[in-house]
Design a protein around this motif. Structure first.
Motif, PDB file in Angstrom:
ATOM      1  N   ARG A  12       0.822  -1.206   0.000  1.00  0.00           N
ATOM      2  CA  ARG A  12       0.000   0.000   0.000  1.00  0.00           C
ATOM      3  C   ARG A  12       0.857   1.258   0.000  1.00  0.00           C
ATOM      4  O   ARG A  12       0.459   2.287  -0.517  1.00  0.00           O
ATOM      5  CB  ARG A  12      -0.943  -0.007   1.216  1.00  0.00           C
ATOM      6  CG  ARG A  12      -2.070  -0.992   1.073  1.00  0.00           C
ATOM      7  CD  ARG A  12      -2.919  -1.143   2.338  1.00  0.00           C
ATOM      8  NE  ARG A  12      -3.219   0.131   2.960  1.00  0.00           N
ATOM      9  CZ  ARG A  12      -2.863   0.447   4.207  1.00  0.00           C
ATOM     10  NH1 ARG A  12      -2.167  -0.409   4.936  1.00  0.00           N
ATOM     11  NH2 ARG A  12      -3.194   1.605   4.719  1.00  0.00           N
ATOM     12  N   GLN A  14       1.675   3.577   2.286  1.00  0.00           N
ATOM     13  CA  GLN A  14       0.958   4.737   2.834  1.00  0.00           C
ATOM     14  C   GLN A  14       1.650   5.265   4.087  1.00  0.00           C
ATOM     15  O   GLN A  14       1.134   5.137   5.194  1.00  0.00           O
ATOM     16  CB  GLN A  14      -0.495   4.329   3.168  1.00  0.00           C
ATOM     17  CG  GLN A  14      -1.370   3.991   2.001  1.00  0.00           C
ATOM     18  CD  GLN A  14      -2.015   5.211   1.354  1.00  0.00           C
ATOM     19  OE1 GLN A  14      -1.625   6.342   1.610  1.00  0.00           O
ATOM     20  NE2 GLN A  14      -3.007   4.995   0.509  1.00  0.00           N
ATOM     21  N   VAL A  38       0.656  -1.027  -6.500  1.00  0.00           N
ATOM     22  CA  VAL A  38       0.284  -0.121  -5.413  1.00  0.00           C
ATOM     23  C   VAL A  38      -1.180  -0.363  -5.074  1.00  0.00           C
ATOM     24  O   VAL A  38      -2.075  -0.039  -5.859  1.00  0.00           O
ATOM     25  CB  VAL A  38       0.530   1.343  -5.813  1.00  0.00           C
ATOM     26  CG1 VAL A  38       0.174   2.280  -4.669  1.00  0.00           C
ATOM     27  CG2 VAL A  38       1.990   1.537  -6.231  1.00  0.00           C
ATOM     28  N   GLY A  39      -1.419  -0.958  -3.915  1.00  0.00           N
ATOM     29  CA  GLY A  39      -2.766  -1.346  -3.532  1.00  0.00           C
ATOM     30  C   GLY A  39      -3.601  -0.206  -2.984  1.00  0.00           C
ATOM     31  O   GLY A  39      -3.145   0.921  -2.844  1.00  0.00           O
ATOM     32  N   SER A  40      -4.851  -0.538  -2.672  1.00  0.00           N
ATOM     33  CA  SER A  40      -5.810   0.442  -2.143  1.00  0.00           C
ATOM     34  C   SER A  40      -5.907   1.656  -3.056  1.00  0.00           C
ATOM     35  O   SER A  40      -5.950   2.801  -2.599  1.00  0.00           O
ATOM     36  CB  SER A  40      -5.426   0.868  -0.721  1.00  0.00           C
ATOM     37  OG  SER A  40      -5.435  -0.237   0.154  1.00  0.00           O
ATOM     38  N   ASP A  49      -5.648   5.374   4.654  1.00  0.00           N
ATOM     39  CA  ASP A  49      -5.167   5.435   3.274  1.00  0.00           C
ATOM     40  C   ASP A  49      -5.260   6.877   2.788  1.00  0.00           C
ATOM     41  O   ASP A  49      -6.118   7.224   1.974  1.00  0.00           O
ATOM     42  CB  ASP A  49      -6.003   4.524   2.373  1.00  0.00           C
ATOM     43  CG  ASP A  49      -5.782   3.057   2.681  1.00  0.00           C
ATOM     44  OD1 ASP A  49      -4.645   2.585   2.492  1.00  0.00           O
ATOM     45  OD2 ASP A  49      -6.738   2.386   3.107  1.00  0.00           O
ATOM     46  N   ARG A  56       1.436   8.678  -4.291  1.00  0.00           N
ATOM     47  CA  ARG A  56       2.416   7.644  -3.930  1.00  0.00           C
ATOM     48  C   ARG A  56       3.412   7.427  -5.057  1.00  0.00           C
ATOM     49  O   ARG A  56       4.594   7.174  -4.817  1.00  0.00           O
ATOM     50  CB  ARG A  56       1.685   6.352  -3.553  1.00  0.00           C
ATOM     51  CG  ARG A  56       1.031   6.426  -2.176  1.00  0.00           C
ATOM     52  CD  ARG A  56       0.213   5.196  -1.862  1.00  0.00           C
ATOM     53  NE  ARG A  56      -1.081   5.228  -2.543  1.00  0.00           N
ATOM     54  CZ  ARG A  56      -1.930   4.221  -2.576  1.00  0.00           C
ATOM     55  NH1 ARG A  56      -1.620   3.075  -1.994  1.00  0.00           N
ATOM     56  NH2 ARG A  56      -3.098   4.332  -3.194  1.00  0.00           N
ATOM     57  N   ASP A  80      -8.679  -2.452  -4.197  1.00  0.00           N
ATOM     58  CA  ASP A  80      -8.996  -3.499  -3.229  1.00  0.00           C
ATOM     59  C   ASP A  80     -10.302  -4.198  -3.603  1.00  0.00           C
ATOM     60  O   ASP A  80     -11.185  -3.600  -4.225  1.00  0.00           O
ATOM     61  CB  ASP A  80      -9.150  -2.906  -1.827  1.00  0.00           C
ATOM     62  CG  ASP A  80      -7.830  -2.430  -1.249  1.00  0.00           C
ATOM     63  OD1 ASP A  80      -6.773  -2.857  -1.742  1.00  0.00           O
ATOM     64  OD2 ASP A  80      -7.867  -1.627  -0.304  1.00  0.00           O
ATOM     65  N   TRP A  88      -9.767  -9.853  -6.524  1.00  0.00           N
ATOM     66  CA  TRP A  88      -8.482  -9.181  -6.306  1.00  0.00           C
ATOM     67  C   TRP A  88      -7.374  -9.882  -7.092  1.00  0.00           C
ATOM     68  O   TRP A  88      -6.530  -9.225  -7.718  1.00  0.00           O
ATOM     69  CB  TRP A  88      -8.148  -9.148  -4.823  1.00  0.00           C
ATOM     70  CG  TRP A  88      -6.871  -8.438  -4.528  1.00  0.00           C
ATOM     71  CD1 TRP A  88      -6.653  -7.096  -4.481  1.00  0.00           C
ATOM     72  CD2 TRP A  88      -5.596  -9.054  -4.259  1.00  0.00           C
ATOM     73  NE1 TRP A  88      -5.337  -6.829  -4.189  1.00  0.00           N
ATOM     74  CE2 TRP A  88      -4.666  -8.015  -4.054  1.00  0.00           C
ATOM     75  CE3 TRP A  88      -5.167 -10.372  -4.166  1.00  0.00           C
ATOM     76  CZ2 TRP A  88      -3.335  -8.265  -3.754  1.00  0.00           C
ATOM     77  CZ3 TRP A  88      -3.831 -10.619  -3.881  1.00  0.00           C
ATOM     78  CH2 TRP A  88      -2.931  -9.570  -3.668  1.00  0.00           C
TER      79      TRP A  88
END
Length: 354
Positions: A12, A14, A38-40, A49, A56, A80, A88
């Motif tokens: 993530r 973050q 890069v998640g979320s 988040d 990011r 997500d 996912w």
């Protein structure tokens, strides 16, 4: 020569910190090209988040400018799917396949499949990457040293979201630290700080749950009925009409009550009575949404009810009330996940068959 053509590292970030950087540099020593997922991504900001994918990516650019410019490090956003590992996994597989094919074919040799491309999932031996490995058996495995230091992004955010923010240069590269320092001067930071303070105070007043809530998924003629939240958390975000269960009512009655209180839903004869609203419920589609992390307020378990209203050219009238700043109909095809409070987009996607 590297054993793998491409590595895949998921996080993530973050924010991005020196622990992440150490793992990425170690991975780059073992693969030709590293794809960082890069998640979320594509969701609203929260204290958990707070940074968008683009922000990011900007942090990565401060640290890995050369690697990104030369194509050795590629960033891709992955949203997500907290209620579906399958969905996912499909997002991850799709992102990797598209990235590899696009990157590999730049040399002029058109490759249509990945059969001859060596891909590995890079990660730690004793963290959640072990879980990810089970989901991608078709890929190899690059085990990396344990994470640098004893901190996490959670610790960085905890020190950041204070009235006097602390940006630690000991765990952040200079470029990222400077970026975060500038971020603390923005209106976005101020709004997130207010929400973080609200969420910190919430369990002191109400406890940590479990809490029981209800949500109404109301659809009519390709539209869905949504409210705009009038207060923290998620002030200004779209949400399903809903709220907490009263001690003296059934869960279904609570969904109908919240729907009436927050939208005053009416037909040509006036506000629709509870019995008629109940007749619109598709009981076979009622679902419980109970992901442990679905709400930052605590353990909140919601029951979602699908209301199928009669198809008509003129939609039922609605007016925002109670905790809702406004209530309106929205075309389902016009909505984006970033607009929604907590997991309400996931609930809509599953309940309305999007």
């Amino acid at each position: 020569m590297s054993h793998y053509d491409y590595g895949v590292f998921i996080g993530r970030f973050q924010p991005l910190h020196v622990g992440h950087e150490a793992v990425i540099r170690a991975a780059l020593e073992q693969v030709e090209t590293l794809i960082v997922l890069v998640g979320s991504a594509r969701q609203p900001r929260t204290p958990r988040d707070p940074f968008t994918f683009d922000e990011r990516a900007d942090m990565f650019g401060k640290v890995f400018k050369h690697e990104i410019a030369t194509g050795r490090l590629i960033l891709k956003a992955v949203p997500d799917h907290i209620y579906s590992d399958t969905a996912w996994c499909a997002e991850v597989q799709r992102a990797v396949n598209e990235t590899v094919l696009e990157h590999y074919n730049k040399g002029g040799i058109v490759l249509h499949g990945l059969k001859d491309i060596r891909i590995a999932l890079a990660g730690y031996g004793k963290d959640r990457t072990s879980y990810y490995l089970k989901l991608f058996p078709e890929w190899g495995n690059v085990q990396l040293a344990s994470q640098y230091g004893t901190f996490s992004s959670t610790d960085v955010r905890k020190h950041l979201f204070q009235r006097i923010p602390t940006v630690s240069h000991s765990v952040l590269s200079d470029g990222v630290a400077e970026w975060l320092s500038a971020f603390t001067l923005t209106d976005t930071f101020r709004i997130l700080l207010e929400e973080a303070e609200y969420l910190e105070a919430y369990p002191k007043q109400w406890g940590r749950g479990p809490f029981v809530t209800v949500d109404a998924v109301v659809v009519q003629s390709g539209n869905i009925l949504l409210v705009e939240r009038g207060q923290a958390p998620g002030k200004g975000l779209l949400a399903l009409p809903g709220g907490f269960l009263d001690p003296s009512e059934s869960i279904r009655d609570a969904a109908i009550r919240e729907l009436k209180e927050e939208t005053a839903i009416s037909d040509s004869k006036g506000e629709i009575p509870p019995a008629m609203l109940a007749s619109f419920i598709d009981s076979a589609r009622t679902r419980v949404f109970d992901h442990p992390d679905r709400s930052l307020r605590g353990r909140v378990i919601t029951h979602a009810f699908l209301f199928r209203l009669p198809e008509r050219r003129e939609l039922f009238s609605v007016t925002g009330g109670d905790d809702a700043r406004a209530a309106n109909w929205y075309r389902l095809g016009d909505l984006e996940s970033e607009q929604f409070f907590e997991d309400h987009w996931s609930i809509i996607s599953m309940m309305a068959d999007l």
